[in-house]
Design an enzyme around this catalytic site. Structure first.
Site, PDB file in Angstrom:
ATOM      1  N   ARG A 263       0.838  -1.200   0.000  1.00 46.29           N
ATOM      2  CA  ARG A 263       0.000   0.000   0.000  1.00 46.29           C
ATOM      3  C   ARG A 263       0.875   1.252   0.000  1.00 46.29           C
ATOM      4  O   ARG A 263       1.841   1.340   0.760  1.00 46.29           O
ATOM      5  CB  ARG A 263      -0.925   0.015   1.217  1.00 46.29           C
ATOM      6  N   ARG A 278       1.782   1.141  10.317  1.00 53.23           N
ATOM      7  CA  ARG A 278       1.334   1.527   8.975  1.00 53.23           C
ATOM      8  C   ARG A 278       2.516   1.456   8.013  1.00 53.23           C
ATOM      9  O   ARG A 278       3.311   2.373   7.914  1.00 53.23           O
ATOM     10  CB  ARG A 278       0.730   2.934   9.007  1.00 53.23           C
ATOM     11  N   GLU A 350      -7.049  -0.934  15.633  1.00 51.31           N
ATOM     12  CA  GLU A 350      -7.604  -1.860  14.646  1.00 51.31           C
ATOM     13  C   GLU A 350      -6.571  -2.917  14.234  1.00 51.31           C
ATOM     14  O   GLU A 350      -5.420  -2.607  13.932  1.00 51.31           O
ATOM     15  CB  GLU A 350      -8.054  -1.096  13.401  1.00 51.31           C
ATOM     16  N   SER A 353     -10.548  -5.959   9.912  1.00 56.06           N
ATOM     17  CA  SER A 353     -11.783  -5.345   9.445  1.00 56.06           C
ATOM     18  C   SER A 353     -12.517  -6.385   8.606  1.00 56.06           C
ATOM     19  O   SER A 353     -11.955  -6.919   7.650  1.00 56.06           O
ATOM     20  CB  SER A 353     -11.475  -4.096   8.612  1.00 56.06           C
ATOM     21  N   ARG A 392       0.542  -6.210  12.632  1.00 54.68           N
ATOM     22  CA  ARG A 392      -0.111  -5.603  13.795  1.00 54.68           C
ATOM     23  C   ARG A 392      -0.283  -6.618  14.922  1.00 54.68           C
ATOM     24  O   ARG A 392      -0.248  -6.257  16.100  1.00 54.68           O
ATOM     25  CB  ARG A 392      -1.447  -4.989  13.391  1.00 54.68           C
TER      26      ARG A 392
END
Length: 429
Positions: A263, A278, A350, A353, A392
């Site tokens: 990403r 991130r 988070e 998801s 994560r």
């Protein structure tokens, strides 16, 4: 993508749904209706011109058979004029269709009726909580823990790749590998997902079908030959049914993959610049389900449970959040986030998801189902979720299982994947 017939016949849910997403629903429906009317007018004009041309062509033959050359010439001139009209009507139809398609493709899915209204993450609703946050005095964050033990090297990553990359070394690299293997084993052996090893590069059709294009082009990495590095294995896994008619008797289809994800984080400037939260590149265990429309709500709850199971096995405290209308993703009809406890931040973050997309992606990629003995087909429903994001999860393990010497205990669930190791890091690293 949206069903133009449904918008035409029952616009109210779309007005309400887009309003809930912070858009002007009434204005959008008015634009769609206007473009739809232009398209239908152009289609009718082309069809009428084609019918007139066919009739004139037929009469030319009749005039020639009757040796009426004057009438034949007159009809031939009429056919030629109609050809120009056909071209003009065809161009008008093409332009109207493209404008309508582009507008529909740019609009988000509409929320399910039971999604709470809200503007942003502060209005998400906590559904349940599992585990008690670890009581750790003066917790260190994962960056300090990893760097002090020589297991994380951000400087080397910057030298070779730039920011938002990391090098994992020794025992930590081994722990990352063990985590990914543990996740994929649980999802395949206990939860019934079929493991897939998909391409990491996809074409425009796959990226468009899974609603990553055109809206999120800046968030993806694009290759020189026109392909896209996958931002998540959702893209190739869901694309397994692109342009396919699946036998209804074979549903549900459940796929999982452990892959690198890429990403650009174009919109994340200044956010989570420290550590591994991130990154441009990370591993993730992805879950995708393809189901009948009337089973997607049930499958959604099941998928969330499959993701929660990983955190429970690792004994990591977490909470499950139902996202409000303003915090849901572009393609989601309904989304649950799992948030894991991070001691260094004294809050939940988070880690997964899970979204029910309904038929939003299926319409874009023309994925349908057909029952035996039936003539018609129907669009399937697609769902996707993380089970889990490996990086994560690694962060959560490091922070929650740290001791005062900076060592990190290995959870019981991972002992068989890391024989001989009970701790990593600290003075013994």
């Amino acid at each position: 993508m949206h069903d133009i017939r449904a918008i035409r016949e029952t616009p109210e849910p779309y007005v309400k749904g887009w309003d809930a997403k912070g858009l002007s629903g009434a204005s959008l429906v008015a634009q769609i209706t206007e473009l739809d009317a232009k398209l239908r007018t152009a289609q009718t004009g082309w069809q009428n011109a084609q019918a007139e041309r066919n009739d004139a062509s037929k009469k030319i033959g009749q005039a020639k058979a009757a040796k009426d050359e004057a009438l034949a010439q007159q009809l031939m001139a009429q056919v030629e004029a109609l050809k120009a009209r056909l071209d003009a009507e065809g161009e008008a139809e093409k332009a109207a269709a493209a404008a309508l398609h582009d507008l529909l493709a740019s609009l988000p899915n509409i929320p399910a009726p039971d999604v709470p209204a809200g503007a942003d993450e502060h209005e998400n609703v906590e559904v349940r909580r599992w585990g008690t946050p670890f009581a750790i005095s003066n917790p260190r964050d994962h960056t300090d823990l990893g760097e002090s033990s020589g297991l994380l090297d951000f400087e080397a990553a910057v030298r070779m790749s730039g920011s938002r990359f990391v090098v994992l070394k020794g025992q930590l690299a081994r722990l990352e590998r063990a985590l990914g293997q543990f996740m994929i084993d649980i999802q395949t052996q206990e939860h019934g997902y079929t493991e897939i090893s998909p391409p990491l590069l996809v074409n425009d059709a796959a990226a468009y079908g899974t609603d990553k294009l055109p809206k999120f082009a800046d968030d993806l990495f694009h290759t020189t030959d026109g392909r896209w590095l996958i931002p998540t294995a959702e893209v190739p896994l869901t694309s397994l049914v692109m342009d396919q008619i699946v036998a209804a008797e074979d549903l549900p289809l459940r796929f999982t993959a452990l892959t690198p994800c890429f990403r650009s984080e174009a919109g994340a400037s200044g956010r989570d610049t420290r550590g591994m939260i991130r990154q441009h590149q990370f591993y993730k265990c992805e879950l995708v389900s393809i189901v009948e429309p009337d089973r997607s709500d049930e499958e959604h709850d099941r998928m969330v449970g499959c993701a929660e199971a990983i955190l429970k096995r690792l004994e990591l405290p977490f909470r499950t959040m139902l996202l409000c209308t303003g915090d849901m993703g572009f393609g989601a009809r309904k989304t649950y986030d799992l948030e894991v406890w991070l001691p260094s931040e004294d809050r939940y973050r988070e880690i997964s998801s899970c979204s029910n997309v309904g038929d939003f992606q299926a319409r874009r990629m023309n994925a349908r189902a057909k029952s035996a003995g039936e003539k018609g087909t129907r669009f399937v429903h697609t769902l996707n979720g993380s089970g889990l994001a490996v990086g994560r999860t690694l962060v959560a393990l490091m922070e929650n299982y740290q001791d005062t010497d900076g060592r990190i205990a290995i959870p019981q669930a991972l002992h068989s994947y890391l024989p001989g190791l009970t701790h990593i890091g600290g003075k013994s690293a």
